[in-house]
Scaffold this motif. Structure first.
Motif, PDB file in Angstrom:
ATOM      1  N   MET A   1       0.831  -1.203   0.000  1.00 19.20           N
ATOM      2  CA  MET A   1       0.000   0.000   0.000  1.00 19.20           C
ATOM      3  C   MET A   1       0.868   1.256   0.000  1.00 19.20           C
ATOM      4  O   MET A   1       0.589   2.217  -0.722  1.00 19.20           O
ATOM      5  N   GLU A   2       1.906   1.248   0.798  1.00 17.90           N
ATOM      6  CA  GLU A   2       2.794   2.411   0.877  1.00 17.90           C
ATOM      7  C   GLU A   2       3.532   2.645  -0.434  1.00 17.90           C
ATOM      8  O   GLU A   2       3.632   3.779  -0.912  1.00 17.90           O
TER       9      GLU A   2
ATOM     10  N   GLU B   1       1.188   5.427  -1.934  1.00 13.36           N
ATOM     11  CA  GLU B   1       1.763   6.434  -1.030  1.00 13.36           C
ATOM     12  C   GLU B   1       0.686   7.249  -0.308  1.00 13.36           C
ATOM     13  O   GLU B   1       0.600   8.474  -0.462  1.00 13.36           O
ATOM     14  N   PRO B   2      -0.133   6.609   0.516  1.00 11.87           N
ATOM     15  CA  PRO B   2      -1.201   7.334   1.204  1.00 11.87           C
ATOM     16  C   PRO B   2      -0.662   8.134   2.391  1.00 11.87           C
ATOM     17  O   PRO B   2       0.497   7.987   2.782  1.00 11.87           O
ATOM     18  N   ALA B   3      -1.532   8.942   2.974  1.00 14.31           N
ATOM     19  CA  ALA B   3      -1.176   9.642   4.208  1.00 14.31           C
ATOM     20  C   ALA B   3      -0.969   8.599   5.305  1.00 14.31           C
ATOM     21  O   ALA B   3      -1.498   7.476   5.229  1.00 14.31           O
ATOM     22  N   TRP B   4      -0.233   8.954   6.321  1.00 11.45           N
ATOM     23  CA  TRP B   4       0.106   7.984   7.371  1.00 11.45           C
ATOM     24  C   TRP B   4      -1.120   7.368   8.014  1.00 11.45           C
ATOM     25  O   TRP B   4      -1.137   6.193   8.369  1.00 11.45           O
ATOM     26  N   TYR B   5      -2.186   8.157   8.185  1.00 10.34           N
ATOM     27  CA  TYR B   5      -3.371   7.660   8.878  1.00 10.34           C
ATOM     28  C   TYR B   5      -4.165   6.652   8.038  1.00 10.34           C
ATOM     29  O   TYR B   5      -5.023   5.952   8.558  1.00 10.34           O
ATOM     30  N   ALA B   6      -3.888   6.563   6.760  1.00 14.44           N
ATOM     31  CA  ALA B   6      -4.555   5.550   5.929  1.00 14.44           C
ATOM     32  C   ALA B   6      -4.133   4.142   6.345  1.00 14.44           C
ATOM     33  O   ALA B   6      -4.878   3.184   6.141  1.00 14.44           O
ATOM     34  N   HIS B   7      -2.974   4.032   6.957  1.00 13.22           N
ATOM     35  CA  HIS B   7      -2.513   2.716   7.401  1.00 13.22           C
ATOM     36  C   HIS B   7      -3.264   2.229   8.643  1.00 13.22           C
ATOM     37  O   HIS B   7      -3.104   1.073   9.043  1.00 13.22           O
TER      38      HIS B   7
ATOM     39  N   VAL C   1      -6.165   1.457   8.637  1.00 13.54           N
ATOM     40  CA  VAL C   1      -7.069   0.430   8.133  1.00 13.54           C
ATOM     41  C   VAL C   1      -6.568  -0.971   8.502  1.00 13.54           C
ATOM     42  O   VAL C   1      -7.345  -1.920   8.604  1.00 13.54           O
ATOM     43  N   TRP C   2      -5.270  -1.106   8.718  1.00 15.02           N
ATOM     44  CA  TRP C   2      -4.700  -2.419   9.035  1.00 15.02           C
ATOM     45  C   TRP C   2      -5.049  -2.881  10.448  1.00 15.02           C
ATOM     46  O   TRP C   2      -5.011  -4.080  10.719  1.00 15.02           O
TER      47      TRP C   2
END
Length: 130
Positions: A81-82, A86-92, A94-95
């Motif tokens: 995903m990264e 390359e999403p914003a940090w808070y998109a992670h 979701v994990w």
């Protein structure tokens, strides 16, 4: 031990298979979905047939495999995903629910499958004869 009133006796031929028992949390003897008393806590006895489930040693075996398997899935997914979007940090974040969901469901599957196998092969804790 017999099943419910009026029901035929429970035999190995009428017991559920490994996949059905694991996926549905069924008792390995009668097939009633009464294996768990909580999200991942095993019940002490089957509510239907009275099978003593506390004598089985499920232990932490399923958890050790889940740490490796689910950890790998989530780590690879997060890295992909990264690198891909390359999403914003808070998109992670979701994990977190994915990790919790896979862990809880995986523990239920693993514990049910291990208990089923112990029941089918009549495995018990070692006891010394006196």
């Amino acid at each position: 031990m017999c099943g419910a009133a009026g029901a035929p006796p429970i035999t190995r031929n009428t017991a559920p298979g490994l996949a059905a028992a694991s996926l549905k949390g069924q008792c390995p003897r009668c097939g009633t979905p009464s294996l768990f008393s909580g999200p991942v806590a095993l019940a002490d006895t089957c509510r239907h047939c009275g099978l003593d489930l506390s004598g089985f040693n499920v232990g932490d075996g399923p958890a050790a495999f889940l740490i490796l398997i689910i950890g790998t899935i989530v780590a690879v997914g997060a890295i992909w995903m990264e690198l891909a979007i390359e999403p914003a940090w808070y998109a992670h974040l979701v994990w977190v629910p994915i990790l919790l969901g896979l862990t809880l469901y995986g523990l239920r599957l693993g514990k049910a499958a291990l208990l089923y196998q112990e029941y089918q092969h009549e495995a018990r804790e070692g006891r010394l004869k006196e």
